[in-house]
Design a protein around this motif. Sequence first.
Motif, PDB file in Angstrom:
ATOM      1  N   ARG B   4       0.846  -1.181   0.000  1.00 32.04           N
ATOM      2  CA  ARG B   4       0.000   0.000   0.000  1.00 32.04           C
ATOM      3  C   ARG B   4       0.894   1.247   0.000  1.00 32.04           C
ATOM      4  O   ARG B   4       1.838   1.339   0.788  1.00 32.04           O
ATOM      5  N   ALA B   5       0.580   2.169  -0.893  1.00 36.36           N
ATOM      6  CA  ALA B   5       1.458   3.331  -1.037  1.00 36.36           C
ATOM      7  C   ALA B   5       1.236   4.332   0.093  1.00 36.36           C
ATOM      8  O   ALA B   5       0.098   4.628   0.447  1.00 36.36           O
ATOM      9  N   SER B   6       2.335   4.857   0.636  1.00 31.81           N
ATOM     10  CA  SER B   6       2.250   5.939   1.609  1.00 31.81           C
ATOM     11  C   SER B   6       2.175   7.255   0.856  1.00 31.81           C
ATOM     12  O   SER B   6       2.914   7.472  -0.103  1.00 31.81           O
ATOM     13  N   VAL B   7       1.293   8.136   1.314  1.00 31.92           N
ATOM     14  CA  VAL B   7       1.144   9.447   0.677  1.00 31.92           C
ATOM     15  C   VAL B   7       2.090  10.443   1.345  1.00 31.92           C
ATOM     16  O   VAL B   7       2.106  10.568   2.571  1.00 31.92           O
ATOM     17  N   LEU B   8       2.865  11.137   0.522  1.00 26.23           N
ATOM     18  CA  LEU B   8       3.831  12.112   1.039  1.00 26.23           C
ATOM     19  C   LEU B   8       3.571  13.482   0.430  1.00 26.23           C
ATOM     20  O   LEU B   8       3.135  13.590  -0.719  1.00 26.23           O
ATOM     21  N   ALA B  21       4.991  13.081   6.086  1.00 27.54           N
ATOM     22  CA  ALA B  21       4.360  11.757   5.973  1.00 27.54           C
ATOM     23  C   ALA B  21       3.402  11.593   7.158  1.00 27.54           C
ATOM     24  O   ALA B  21       3.037  12.563   7.803  1.00 27.54           O
ATOM     25  N   GLY B  22       2.998  10.369   7.415  1.00 28.69           N
ATOM     26  CA  GLY B  22       2.138  10.110   8.566  1.00 28.69           C
ATOM     27  C   GLY B  22       0.681  10.401   8.267  1.00 28.69           C
ATOM     28  O   GLY B  22       0.238  10.301   7.131  1.00 28.69           O
ATOM     29  N   CYS B 336       0.693  20.061   0.345  1.00 27.76           N
ATOM     30  CA  CYS B 336       0.834  18.942  -0.606  1.00 27.76           C
ATOM     31  C   CYS B 336       0.308  17.655   0.011  1.00 27.76           C
ATOM     32  O   CYS B 336      -0.423  16.888  -0.623  1.00 27.76           O
ATOM     33  N   LYS B 337       0.684  17.441   1.261  1.00 29.79           N
ATOM     34  CA  LYS B 337       0.245  16.223   1.948  1.00 29.79           C
ATOM     35  C   LYS B 337      -1.275  16.215   2.117  1.00 29.79           C
ATOM     36  O   LYS B 337      -1.941  15.193   1.909  1.00 29.79           O
ATOM     37  N   ALA B 338      -1.831  17.376   2.469  1.00 26.88           N
ATOM     38  CA  ALA B 338      -3.284  17.468   2.662  1.00 26.88           C
ATOM     39  C   ALA B 338      -4.020  17.135   1.364  1.00 26.88           C
ATOM     40  O   ALA B 338      -5.028  16.433   1.368  1.00 26.88           O
ATOM     41  N   LEU B 339      -3.487  17.630   0.252  1.00 28.49           N
ATOM     42  CA  LEU B 339      -4.116  17.305  -1.039  1.00 28.49           C
ATOM     43  C   LEU B 339      -3.985  15.812  -1.326  1.00 28.49           C
ATOM     44  O   LEU B 339      -4.971  15.161  -1.699  1.00 28.49           O
ATOM     45  N   GLY B 340      -2.790  15.275  -1.150  1.00 27.33           N
ATOM     46  CA  GLY B 340      -2.570  13.856  -1.436  1.00 27.33           C
ATOM     47  C   GLY B 340      -3.518  12.959  -0.653  1.00 27.33           C
ATOM     48  O   GLY B 340      -4.008  11.954  -1.167  1.00 27.33           O
TER      49      GLY B 340
END
Lengths: 115, 358
Positions: B4-8, B21-22, B336-340
């Motif tokens: 499963r891909a982690s979103v960064l 991350a996280g 960026c993370k929030a969008l991802g």
Amino acid sequence: MSEGAGRRRRGSTPKGERVRLELYWPDDAMLAELRQEAELRGVSVQQHIRDLLIARHLARHGVDPQSLLWIPTSPAPAAAVPAEAAAPAEEDEATAAARALKASLLSQLDDDDED
Amino acid sequence: MADRASVLGGDLGNSTAVVVAGNRREPRVHFMPSFVGSGSLDDLERLRSGGGGSSKLEEDEYALGFREASWFVGRLALEQSRDATSGRDDVTRYWSGHTLRLLLTQIGALFKPARVTTRIVTCLPIQVFTKANRRAVQEALIGTHSFALNGREREVTIERVVVLMEGAAALGAYGKADPVPQYVLDCGGRTTDLYRTIGMKPDRKGSAGTTVGVELIGDELDQWFLRTHGRNLSRQEISDILAAYAQRKPLPTVYARGKKVELGERLAAIVEAIGARLESEVNKTWRTADTGGVAGDAATALMIGGGAYFFGDRIKKLIPFLEIPERPELANAQGCKALGDQLDDAEWDALGLPGTER
């Protein structure tokens, strides 16, 4: 350096006391456990110890200890009060902003010819 | 089964590289100087053990082996590489390998498993943000990359890459969803972007890029130091001085010809002069009669980037309702993370691949 970061705002650079702590432990079970927990959380041991001190403070001020002490191998605390529940409105605003940004990007896909 | 891909979220700027991350409950941030230079772990260990010190790398020291070359990254590059570079003034750094080296290092630092699969949202400055450049970034980053970090074999698969404009990214975390005027002043290392939107839609007339940035302070301090004390400041000295100033800490001690040099007064004068240039740019771009002053119609006015530590108070006098996040240097990566985190698989496919002609 790795660290946690919330969505907080500031008016000016925060000022505060800096306390540096140096510990020497022989390799014992407690340190091994702390190391393992830190690794599971993807943070340094120092950061993990700092977070535990913050968790202690929050626990003394009414936040559910089960949620504060959760680490990735533990079962998720049922209906726990999240440590960052202090600003739910801000979180919702952030989610709405991210969704609006997504909608804007998707709408631009077809006419994306600026260059 | 595929991992499963982690979103960064990533903002790999020309002074500092930030990766988030996280999750919302436990965000994890990695940041480091955006420097990469040649250097090998073997040489470093030999050098250090020969000097009697510990050859073990410290927590924020990174040695990267990638594509048959070896590099020092971040602080280690600043301290130990003769040819360390942040790639500043070279826009190709985003797709020529520099950014990928930073990114792989930071993913390796954030994640312990040897194999990691990720999807990334990142951003480009306004001046560089074109369709062709976005595609170049995607093509450079997407793929499976094998490398060694601090001697440990790693493999990172980057499945999708979404590329935003820098100011737009911050609005994903700190903006408003309604169709209202929003202003973002993003003051980074080499540039400051002024970005205006209605809702999330960019307003090109209210947006501009300038070449005022935090590193100008270091450049001017270095020139003064050379003129008055006969030597250049090292990159590490400049980095330490700027970091101390930003955090309101005592400035580090610097010597020339055996004497301690007092920097405070000169540094304050340089910050003042560059701040005046920035203020002038903001005035020029955002002051309009029909908006009642500078950014007078703003629903949101945000200052982000490391420059907020140096010039935030000054710009706040110009725009009293200006908001500065507690960690302004993280804002773009957080956005960026929030969008991802909001994208589903189909949306990642639509926004995160270089196009059907690929």
